[in-house]
Design an enzyme around this catalytic site. Structure first.
Site, PDB file in Angstrom:
ATOM      1  NE  ARG A  16      -3.285   2.639   2.577  1.00 45.29           N
ATOM      2  CZ  ARG A  16      -3.226   3.488   3.609  1.00 45.29           C
ATOM      3  NH1 ARG A  16      -2.660   3.142   4.754  1.00 45.29           N
ATOM      4  NH2 ARG A  16      -3.773   4.683   3.521  1.00 45.29           N
ATOM      5  CG  HIS A  65      -1.013   9.072   3.386  1.00 44.36           C
ATOM      6  ND1 HIS A  65      -1.189   7.716   3.641  1.00 44.36           N
ATOM      7  CD2 HIS A  65      -0.615   9.607   4.562  1.00 44.36           C
ATOM      8  CE1 HIS A  65      -0.898   7.458   4.903  1.00 44.36           C
ATOM      9  NE2 HIS A  65      -0.541   8.592   5.495  1.00 44.36           N
ATOM     10  CD  GLU A 124      -4.664   7.821   9.764  1.00 44.45           C
ATOM     11  OE1 GLU A 124      -4.153   8.890  10.102  1.00 44.45           O
ATOM     12  OE2 GLU A 124      -4.281   6.724  10.191  1.00 44.45           O
ATOM     13  CG  ASN A 138      -4.803   3.593   8.596  1.00 45.08           C
ATOM     14  OD1 ASN A 138      -4.851   2.586   7.888  1.00 45.08           O
ATOM     15  ND2 ASN A 138      -4.319   4.745   8.166  1.00 45.08           N
ATOM     16  CE1 TYR A 196       0.296   2.639  13.483  1.00 41.53           C
ATOM     17  CE2 TYR A 196      -1.695   3.810  12.857  1.00 41.53           C
ATOM     18  CZ  TYR A 196      -0.453   3.291  12.529  1.00 41.53           C
ATOM     19  OH  TYR A 196       0.022   3.419  11.251  1.00 41.53           O
ATOM     20  CD  GLU A 247      -1.411   3.980   8.050  1.00 46.33           C
ATOM     21  OE1 GLU A 247      -1.127   4.401   9.195  1.00 46.33           O
ATOM     22  OE2 GLU A 247      -1.567   4.730   7.071  1.00 46.33           O
TER      23      GLU A 247
HETATM   24  C1  GBH Z   1      -1.114   7.201  10.620  1.00 44.93           C
HETATM   25  O1  GBH Z   1      -1.657   8.275  11.262  1.00 44.93           O
HETATM   26  C2  GBH Z   1      -0.697   7.738   9.303  1.00 44.93           C
HETATM   27  O2  GBH Z   1      -1.561   7.314   8.280  1.00 44.93           O
HETATM   28  C3  GBH Z   1       0.721   7.468   8.952  1.00 44.93           C
HETATM   29  O3  GBH Z   1       1.094   8.307   7.916  1.00 44.93           O
HETATM   30  C4  GBH Z   1       1.574   7.620  10.191  1.00 44.93           C
HETATM   31  O4  GBH Z   1       2.927   7.558   9.916  1.00 44.93           O
HETATM   32  C5  GBH Z   1       1.182   6.528  11.148  1.00 44.93           C
HETATM   33  O5  GBH Z   1      -0.174   6.608  11.449  1.00 44.93           O
HETATM   34  C6  GBH Z   1       1.945   6.521  12.449  1.00 44.93           C
HETATM   35  O6  GBH Z   1       1.651   7.626  13.227  1.00 44.93           O
HETATM   36  O7  GBH Z   1      -4.090  12.696  19.863  1.00 44.93           O
HETATM   37  O8  GBH Z   1      -3.091  11.339  21.565  1.00 44.93           O
HETATM   38  O9  GBH Z   1      -4.556  10.356  19.967  1.00 44.93           O
HETATM   39  C7  GBH Z   1      -1.788   8.238  12.632  1.00 44.93           C
HETATM   40  C8  GBH Z   1      -2.368   9.556  13.057  1.00 44.93           C
HETATM   41  C9  GBH Z   1      -2.209  11.403  14.464  1.00 44.93           C
HETATM   42  C10 GBH Z   1      -2.362   9.219  15.395  1.00 44.93           C
HETATM   43  C11 GBH Z   1      -1.799  11.931  15.773  1.00 44.93           C
HETATM   44  C12 GBH Z   1      -1.938   9.779  16.712  1.00 44.93           C
HETATM   45  C13 GBH Z   1      -1.855  11.768  18.066  1.00 44.93           C
HETATM   46  C14 GBH Z   1      -2.171  10.993  19.263  1.00 44.93           C
HETATM   47  N1  GBH Z   1      -1.864  10.005  14.321  1.00 44.93           N
HETATM   48  N2  GBH Z   1      -2.304  11.142  16.843  1.00 44.93           N
HETATM   49  S1  GBH Z   1      -3.553  11.388  20.205  1.00 44.93           S
END
Ligand code: GBH
Length: 483
Positions: free
Chosen positions: A83, A129, A176, A316, A318, A386
């Protein structure tokens, strides 16, 4: 490091596809090579004083010049899906519907796609993106002007389908939209950081940006279905991100409601219009009032027509957070429903062990619950577009390739997918790790390393980390495919 959580290595379906993800600005470098125009990220990463840790991605991984080597590397790691995103300003330097096309930019992506296909790696292409052409931001504010942006994005998308659609079977319009709306136009921690400029209105602009993305997405889904899908046979959708939210105090009905509401405001904001073909969630409409734009009757028709054409939910994901209903009255510009989020709950319990990013904690059970939440609400097959993490401690040193923390995180998150599939009945079809290689982590610069391949930013040498080998082997074992 979360070593108390055992990885069980649960089974996955034989046809479950795995791959790796990247984004153009984060890896390509070659910022002005071969006629590339500037995007808002080229500008933002060079602002003084710096908002990006003093770092930009003019060179980054130099993937633009090392692409053949990178494709060979993917093949050697057994990666099945790649991707990546197209840099809009590389193929149309000024971005607009009447601006010239850059043949050299098209040639780069053609070569990339051909090399992937030759090695049996399926390309999954993201059109947007986060890198709006700077010229469009200068002309009309980019995403802030819904009509202009829609017309320019449609032309760009049509160019990509025409040029690459004979070989690309999976398309993502936007990555996103929540992040682009909130972080780029409200918090201002991502480009263009619009809210910090004079004359901006953070009370309405983030919602207008979201509206522009939704309508631009809808136009392009309908365009693909009418003009390209009959011959090209691919599919198309959007990628949404979002944490899973647990109540801050599990015994508090207000916090339990807050956790649910937080997810509706995060994911339902885009998911309901896209996958259900209807207006923004009622909770958002009543809380935000006139701050949230209206869909005109003909736009509602478009949403309804496009909804069933979105072939998958690109997720996506995490980490998980706690949500708490605040007791004091909301701030004048609050938009969350007066909810505060945190990584520690009312009993002082952390949601999971922290990675190098404070917000990103190891919480696989939340992932499983989120997969269930999305499946229940939208009933569309999910592809995890992701998932990944930076390591902590010794695993995180700039030279470290024995990334135990990451291997454990990935193992646990894959177990969560197995449980979602076999115990909860959720249709999860694929998994793309973020990221193929260490890269430019937006406003955090080169600090956090998310790659399964290590990049030495002095020599640009690539070295697979143990997690790359772990993924290759774990997918062999879990899917029961003999080597
Ligand atoms: C993704 O975004 C992106 O698509 C990618 O480009 C990036 O490298 C990857 O994740 C890793 O970060 O406000 O405390 O929840 C993730 C977007 C935006 C998630 C900022 C976390 C801050 C944390 N991110 N956010 S919080």
């Amino acid at each position: 490091l979360g070593h108390d959580l055992p990885v069980e290595e649960l089974r996955l379906p034989e046809d479950f596809g795995w791959g790796a993800a990247t984004a153009a600005y984060q890896i390509e470098g070659a910022a002005s090579q071969d006629g590339k125009g500037k995007s808002v990220w080229d500008t933002y990463s060079h602002l003084q004083p710096s908002r990006t840790n003093g770092q930009h991605a003019d060179v980054s991984c130099d993937h633009y010049n090392r692409m053949p080597e990178d494709v060979d590397l993917m093949a050697s790691l057994g990666i099945e899906v790649y991707r990546f995103s197209i840099s809009w300003s590389r193929v149309i330097p000024l971005g607009g519907r009447n601006d010239p096309v850059n043949e050299k930019g098209l040639a780069f992506y053609n070569d990339l796609i051909n090399r992937l296909v030759a090695r049996g790696i399926k390309p999954v292409v993201t059109l947007y993106h986060w890198d709006t052409p700077q010229a469009l931001y200068d002309r009309y504010g980019g995403l802030l002007d819904t009509a202009e942006f829609r017309a320019d994005f449609a032309r760009y998308a049509r160019l990509c389908f025409t040029q690459f659609g004979d070989r690309v079977r999976k398309w993502v319009t936007f990555n996103e939209p929540y992040i682009t709306s909130i972080f780029a136009h409200l918090n201002g921690t991502l480009a263009p950081g619009h809210c910090r400029e004079a004359g901006t209105d953070t009370k309405t602009e983030p919602w207008r940006v979201g509206h522009t993305i939704l309508l631009s997405h809808t136009d392009v889904v309908l365009m693909y279905a009418c003009e390209f899908q009959p011959s090209q046979k691919g599919d198309i959708s959007i990628v949404l991100n979002g944490h899973f939210y647990e109540p801050f105090d599990a015994g508090s009905p207000a916090d339990r409601a807050a956790a649910k509401r937080r997810m509706v405001f995060y994911i339902g904001w885009f998911g309901d219009p896209v996958f259900l073909g209807r207006d923004y969630p009622a909770e958002m409409r009543s809380y935000l009032g006139s701050r949230l734009p209206e869909f005109m009757p003909e736009e509602r028709d478009l949403l309804r027509q496009a909804a069933p054409l979105n072939a998958f939910y690109g997720m996506n994901h995490y980490s998980t957070k706690y949500a708490r209903k605040l007791s004091e009255p909301p701030a004048e510009d609050d938009w969350t429903g007066n909810i505060e989020e945190s990584s520690v709950n009312s009993e002082g319990k952390e949601v999971g062990p922290a990675s190098a990013m404070g917000w990103l904690r190891v919480a696989p059970e939340g992932f499983r619950k989120l997969l269930g939440w999305v499946w229940e609400r939208y009933h569309v097959p999910i592809i995890v577009t992701e998932n990944g993490c930076p390591c902590v401690g010794e695993d995180d040193l700039a030279t470290a390739v024995d990334d135990k923390f990451r291997q454990r995180y990935l193992g646990l998150y894959l177990d969560a997918i197995s449980r979602a599939i076999y115990e909860d009945g959720v249709a999860v079809k694929g998994y793309y790790v973020w990221s193929l290689m260490d890269n430019y982590e937006w406003s955090a610069g080169y600090g956090p390393r998310y790659g399964i391949v290590h990049v030495d930013y002095e020599t640009l040498k690539r070295t697979p980390k143990n997690s790359a080998l772990y993924l290759r082997d774990t997918f062999k074992r879990r899917r029961g495919v003999s080597s």
